[in-house]
Scaffold this motif. Sequence first.
Motif, PDB file in Angstrom:
ATOM      1  N   TYR A  37     -16.785  -0.157   1.149  1.00  0.00           N
ATOM      2  CA  TYR A  37     -15.629  -1.042   1.331  1.00  0.00           C
ATOM      3  C   TYR A  37     -14.675  -0.449   2.366  1.00  0.00           C
ATOM      4  CZ  TYR A  37     -17.239  -2.343  -3.352  1.00  0.00           C
ATOM      5  OH  TYR A  37     -17.998  -2.713  -4.426  1.00  0.00           O
ATOM      6  N   TYR A  74     -10.586  -0.851   3.509  1.00  0.00           N
ATOM      7  CA  TYR A  74      -9.259  -1.364   3.176  1.00  0.00           C
ATOM      8  C   TYR A  74      -8.281  -0.891   4.247  1.00  0.00           C
ATOM      9  CZ  TYR A  74     -10.974  -2.118  -1.633  1.00  0.00           C
ATOM     10  OH  TYR A  74     -11.671  -2.533  -2.743  1.00  0.00           O
ATOM     11  N   GLN A 128      -4.121   0.034   4.712  1.00  0.00           N
ATOM     12  CA  GLN A 128      -2.869   0.291   4.000  1.00  0.00           C
ATOM     13  C   GLN A 128      -1.743   0.387   5.013  1.00  0.00           C
ATOM     14  OE1 GLN A 128      -2.704   3.993   1.754  1.00  0.00           O
ATOM     15  NE2 GLN A 128      -1.210   3.149   0.340  1.00  0.00           N
ATOM     16  N   LEU A 138      -1.898  -2.483   0.388  1.00  0.00           N
ATOM     17  CA  LEU A 138      -3.336  -2.244   0.496  1.00  0.00           C
ATOM     18  C   LEU A 138      -4.067  -3.573   0.574  1.00  0.00           C
ATOM     19  CD1 LEU A 138      -3.721   0.644  -2.040  1.00  0.00           C
ATOM     20  CD2 LEU A 138      -4.993   0.570   0.097  1.00  0.00           C
ATOM     21  N   LEU A 143      -8.681   2.911   4.934  1.00  0.00           N
ATOM     22  CA  LEU A 143      -9.351   3.602   3.838  1.00  0.00           C
ATOM     23  C   LEU A 143     -10.751   3.036   3.634  1.00  0.00           C
ATOM     24  CD1 LEU A 143      -6.393   3.644   1.304  1.00  0.00           C
ATOM     25  CD2 LEU A 143      -7.366   5.648   2.396  1.00  0.00           C
ATOM     26  N   PHE A 168     -12.633   6.648  -3.108  1.00  0.00           N
ATOM     27  CA  PHE A 168     -11.989   6.477  -1.811  1.00  0.00           C
ATOM     28  C   PHE A 168     -12.023   7.757  -0.986  1.00  0.00           C
ATOM     29  CE2 PHE A 168      -9.909   2.320  -1.740  1.00  0.00           C
ATOM     30  CZ  PHE A 168     -10.120   1.908  -3.042  1.00  0.00           C
ATOM     31  N   GLY A 169     -12.119   7.569   0.321  1.00  0.00           N
ATOM     32  CA  GLY A 169     -11.950   8.669   1.247  1.00  0.00           C
ATOM     33  C   GLY A 169     -10.478   8.918   1.532  1.00  0.00           C
ATOM     34  N   PRO A 170     -10.166   9.959   2.322  1.00  0.00           N
ATOM     35  CA  PRO A 170      -8.774  10.311   2.604  1.00  0.00           C
ATOM     36  C   PRO A 170      -8.099   9.389   3.602  1.00  0.00           C
ATOM     37  CG  PRO A 170     -10.245  11.787   3.757  1.00  0.00           C
ATOM     38  CD  PRO A 170     -11.108  10.919   2.898  1.00  0.00           C
ATOM     39  N   ARG A 208      -5.515   7.676   9.748  1.00  0.00           N
ATOM     40  CA  ARG A 208      -4.184   7.183  10.092  1.00  0.00           C
ATOM     41  C   ARG A 208      -4.188   6.794  11.563  1.00  0.00           C
ATOM     42  NH1 ARG A 208       0.404   7.715   7.272  1.00  0.00           N
ATOM     43  NH2 ARG A 208      -0.679   9.166   5.873  1.00  0.00           N
ATOM     44  N   TYR A 250      -4.864   3.413  -9.927  1.00  0.00           N
ATOM     45  CA  TYR A 250      -5.172   4.493  -8.999  1.00  0.00           C
ATOM     46  C   TYR A 250      -3.890   5.254  -8.680  1.00  0.00           C
ATOM     47  CZ  TYR A 250      -9.868   2.729  -7.740  1.00  0.00           C
ATOM     48  OH  TYR A 250     -11.190   2.349  -7.752  1.00  0.00           O
ATOM     49  N   GLY A 265      -0.815  11.878   1.836  1.00  0.00           N
ATOM     50  CA  GLY A 265      -1.894  12.253   2.731  1.00  0.00           C
ATOM     51  C   GLY A 265      -3.271  12.230   2.114  1.00  0.00           C
ATOM     52  N   GLN A 266      -3.351  11.725   0.887  1.00  0.00           N
ATOM     53  CA  GLN A 266      -4.634  11.713   0.183  1.00  0.00           C
ATOM     54  C   GLN A 266      -5.156  10.286   0.007  1.00  0.00           C
ATOM     55  OE1 GLN A 266      -6.127  14.708  -0.788  1.00  0.00           O
ATOM     56  NE2 GLN A 266      -4.431  15.525   0.427  1.00  0.00           N
ATOM     57  N   GLY A 267      -6.413  10.192  -0.330  1.00  0.00           N
ATOM     58  CA  GLY A 267      -6.979   8.903  -0.684  1.00  0.00           C
ATOM     59  C   GLY A 267      -6.579   8.521  -2.091  1.00  0.00           C
ATOM     60  N   LEU A 268      -7.162   7.478  -2.588  1.00  0.00           N
ATOM     61  CA  LEU A 268      -6.860   6.972  -3.925  1.00  0.00           C
ATOM     62  C   LEU A 268      -7.792   7.600  -4.952  1.00  0.00           C
ATOM     63  CD1 LEU A 268      -6.568   3.258  -2.855  1.00  0.00           C
ATOM     64  CD2 LEU A 268      -4.691   4.646  -3.697  1.00  0.00           C
ATOM     65  N   GLN A 269      -7.198   8.007  -6.070  1.00  0.00           N
ATOM     66  CA  GLN A 269      -7.986   8.567  -7.159  1.00  0.00           C
ATOM     67  C   GLN A 269      -7.858   7.662  -8.374  1.00  0.00           C
ATOM     68  OE1 GLN A 269      -6.602  12.346  -8.766  1.00  0.00           O
ATOM     69  NE2 GLN A 269      -8.625  12.828  -9.594  1.00  0.00           N
ATOM     70  N   PHE A 307      -0.910   2.783  -8.016  1.00  0.00           N
ATOM     71  CA  PHE A 307      -1.328   1.430  -7.689  1.00  0.00           C
ATOM     72  C   PHE A 307      -2.120   0.824  -8.839  1.00  0.00           C
ATOM     73  CE2 PHE A 307      -0.153   1.215  -3.257  1.00  0.00           C
ATOM     74  CZ  PHE A 307      -0.153   2.529  -2.847  1.00  0.00           C
ATOM     75  N   PHE A 364      -4.803  -5.074  -4.806  1.00  0.00           N
ATOM     76  CA  PHE A 364      -3.850  -4.058  -5.242  1.00  0.00           C
ATOM     77  C   PHE A 364      -2.430  -4.611  -5.318  1.00  0.00           C
ATOM     78  CE2 PHE A 364      -6.108  -0.008  -5.188  1.00  0.00           C
ATOM     79  CZ  PHE A 364      -7.233  -0.289  -4.428  1.00  0.00           C
ATOM     80  N   GLY A 365      -1.645  -4.018  -6.227  1.00  0.00           N
ATOM     81  CA  GLY A 365      -0.214  -4.215  -6.185  1.00  0.00           C
ATOM     82  C   GLY A 365       0.388  -3.404  -5.045  1.00  0.00           C
TER      83      GLY A 365
END
Lengths: 112, 117
Positions: free
Chosen positions: A33, A35, A37, A43, A91, A103-105, A108, B36, B41-45, B90, B107-108
């Motif tokens: 996927y 996305y 942001q 998102l 993302l 998800f990846g980081p 930007r 999530y 600076g990070q992705g979503l967990q 999120f 997502f919200g």
Amino acid sequence: GAGVSQSPSNKVTEKGKDVELRCDPISGHTALYWYRQSLGQGLEFLIYFQGNSAPDKSGLPSDRFSAERTGGSVSTLTIQRTQQEDSAVYLCASSRPSGTQYFGPGTRLLVL
Amino acid sequence: AQSVTQPDIHITVSEGASLELRCNYSYGATPYLFWYVQSPGQGLQLLLKYFSGDTLVQGIKGFEAEFKRSQSSFNLRKPSVHWSDAAEYFCAVGAGRSGGGADGLTFGKGTHLIIQP
């Protein structure tokens, strides 16, 4: 690999240039996927691949955006003739067919 | 069309205090709901997810969420927050167990959690 990787992590480009963003999913994950942001839109889901096939491309913001996936693995999101409103974090996520999205980081992107 | 509302843009909580982050959804079918977390600076967990069954679900890092169909809500809670919980949270809704398929996750706008010492 251990997780979803994306490259580059940061990209600064000039308005009107083309950019390519890369996503390397978790090994064995058939679903992928993209996305976007951004501050204004939050998102947004862009596109989904099952294997190499993307059944619905209507989530892509404009015809300047395209995505492909080859070999059921790496995916590339291409933005042609970039505009300032394309500035965002892009993302990528991958999953097994009925599994959690990881998800990846993100990449930007800043369009000057 | 499906949608997710997180009414609180920012929330400030003292360390050690309890936390509740609100999430309301609109979805035409049985919702698959997710929370999530995103650190700078990070992705979503993924913290936790709800598909069916017990409406109180437990997640990682001591978080839990309760699904209330009558209120179309899926609020996230934690009994005692730690400074490391400061992040963006999120809520999301989707079709299927991965929240995936051709529509992806919706997502919200997110809630920014600030922890006061």
